[in-house]
Write an enzyme that holds these catalytic residues in place. Sequence first.
Site, mmCIF file in Angstrom:
data_model
loop_
_atom_site.group_PDB
_atom_site.id
_atom_site.type_symbol
_atom_site.label_atom_id
_atom_site.label_comp_id
_atom_site.label_asym_id
_atom_site.label_seq_id
_atom_site.Cartn_x
_atom_site.Cartn_y
_atom_site.Cartn_z
ATOM 1 N N LYS A 43 -6.965 91.330 -12.541
ATOM 2 C CA LYS A 43 -8.340 91.332 -12.085
ATOM 3 C C LYS A 43 -9.303 91.316 -13.258
ATOM 4 O O LYS A 43 -10.471 91.019 -13.135
ATOM 5 C CB LYS A 43 -8.617 92.601 -11.266
ATOM 6 N N GLY A 44 -8.797 91.705 -14.426
ATOM 7 C CA GLY A 44 -9.657 91.976 -15.570
ATOM 8 C C GLY A 44 -10.539 90.831 -16.054
ATOM 9 O O GLY A 44 -11.612 91.059 -16.593
ATOM 10 N N GLU A 99 -8.165 85.056 -20.135
ATOM 11 C CA GLU A 99 -7.833 86.490 -20.166
ATOM 12 C C GLU A 99 -9.005 87.257 -20.768
ATOM 13 O O GLU A 99 -9.792 86.696 -21.529
ATOM 14 C CB GLU A 99 -6.606 86.699 -21.061
ATOM 15 N N ASP A 103 -2.867 92.211 -25.558
ATOM 16 C CA ASP A 103 -2.321 93.362 -26.267
ATOM 17 C C ASP A 103 -0.958 92.951 -26.835
ATOM 18 O O ASP A 103 -0.887 92.262 -27.851
ATOM 19 C CB ASP A 103 -2.235 94.520 -25.257
ATOM 20 N N LYS A 131 -6.217 92.147 -29.325
ATOM 21 C CA LYS A 131 -5.670 93.230 -30.150
ATOM 22 C C LYS A 131 -4.484 92.650 -30.928
ATOM 23 O O LYS A 131 -3.320 92.974 -30.653
ATOM 24 C CB LYS A 131 -5.162 94.369 -29.262
ATOM 25 N N PHE A 152 -8.383 101.842 -26.770
ATOM 26 C CA PHE A 152 -8.458 101.574 -25.338
ATOM 27 C C PHE A 152 -9.894 101.272 -24.928
ATOM 28 O O PHE A 152 -10.791 102.088 -25.122
ATOM 29 C CB PHE A 152 -7.895 102.739 -24.520
ATOM 30 N N ARG A 165 -14.428 98.716 -14.104
ATOM 31 C CA ARG A 165 -14.459 97.272 -14.362
ATOM 32 C C ARG A 165 -15.866 96.709 -14.250
ATOM 33 O O ARG A 165 -16.194 95.676 -14.819
ATOM 34 C CB ARG A 165 -13.585 96.522 -13.343
HETATM 35 P P1 IMP Z 1 -0.154 92.682 -22.704
HETATM 36 O O1 IMP Z 1 0.860 92.070 -21.798
HETATM 37 O O2 IMP Z 1 0.408 93.880 -23.425
HETATM 38 O O3 IMP Z 1 -0.765 91.698 -23.657
HETATM 39 O O4 IMP Z 1 -1.255 93.314 -21.760
HETATM 40 C C1 IMP Z 1 -2.405 92.642 -21.472
HETATM 41 C C2 IMP Z 1 -3.097 93.273 -20.281
HETATM 42 O O5 IMP Z 1 -3.170 94.680 -20.400
HETATM 43 C C3 IMP Z 1 -4.527 92.799 -20.206
HETATM 44 O O6 IMP Z 1 -4.629 91.677 -19.377
HETATM 45 C C4 IMP Z 1 -5.250 93.990 -19.635
HETATM 46 O O7 IMP Z 1 -5.254 93.897 -18.227
HETATM 47 C C5 IMP Z 1 -4.438 95.177 -20.061
HETATM 48 N N1 IMP Z 1 -5.045 95.847 -21.244
HETATM 49 C C6 IMP Z 1 -4.690 95.709 -22.530
HETATM 50 N N2 IMP Z 1 -5.463 96.457 -23.337
HETATM 51 C C7 IMP Z 1 -6.355 97.076 -22.536
HETATM 52 C C8 IMP Z 1 -7.460 97.972 -22.791
HETATM 53 O O8 IMP Z 1 -7.786 98.356 -23.922
HETATM 54 N N3 IMP Z 1 -8.159 98.382 -21.701
HETATM 55 C C9 IMP Z 1 -7.857 97.979 -20.430
HETATM 56 N N4 IMP Z 1 -6.848 97.118 -20.151
HETATM 57 C C10 IMP Z 1 -6.106 96.676 -21.195
HETATM 58 MG MG MG Z 2 -5.776 91.399 -17.625
#
Ligand code: IMP
Ligand code: MG
Length: 177
Positions: A43-44, A99, A103, A131, A152, A165
């Site tokens: 949803k982000g 996106e 992360d 990140k 975070f 959000r």
């Molecule tokens: P990844 O698979 O580890 O790259 O995770 C990415 C997803 O984690 C993003 O689409 C976000 O939904 C969530 N996410 C990563 N970092 C944060 C943060 O600092 N705050 C809130 N959601 C995050």
């Molecule tokens: Mg996301």
Amino acid sequence: MMDERNFTKYLNRHEIDALVIRVAEAINNDYKDKKVVLVAVLKGAILFLADLVRHLDLDLEIEFVRLSSYGKARASSGTVTLLKDIQSDIRGKHVLIVEEIIDSGRTLKFLYDRLKASNPASVEIVTLLDKASKRMVDVPVKYVGKLVEDQFLIGYGLDLEEHCRNLSEIYYLKYPN
Ligand code: IMP
Ligand code: MG
């Protein structure tokens, strides 16, 4: 809901707008006269998507996917599942994954490989925030609004256990635990 003492403003409206516009201009340049499908990750990414498309001067379609997320944990679990797929045929089209933040890269790597398998003309990734130091798997990210530290973040689509959000600016959590 939001405890003011624990959050510090990280990016204000003006700063977010500038990032969105810079990314949109790069995409406008690269995709002139191409058929583009934006695949936004629920949803982000919804706030970023909504602002980004208003600056895109392209013939585009919008699709959504939903992938399993952190849930209530604040660290990535490592397993990704597809909860909602795209509805249209992307064969021969130029796909841009949208996106809000990357992360570990696991979520995107999963989606990137899956979309590639449908034989689109191209697949690229656009993210508002990256990140990069947290990356665990290699994934090609073409458009990045801003590199961020390992902290975070909430607001502008980014959630804290599904809340916050709707905040129009981005904050970081001072005491994540
Ligand atoms: P990844 O698979 O580890 O790259 O995770 C990415 C997803 O984690 C993003 O689409 C976000 O939904 C969530 N996410 C990563 N970092 C944060 C943060 O600092 N705050 C809130 N959601 C995050
Ligand atoms: Mg996301």
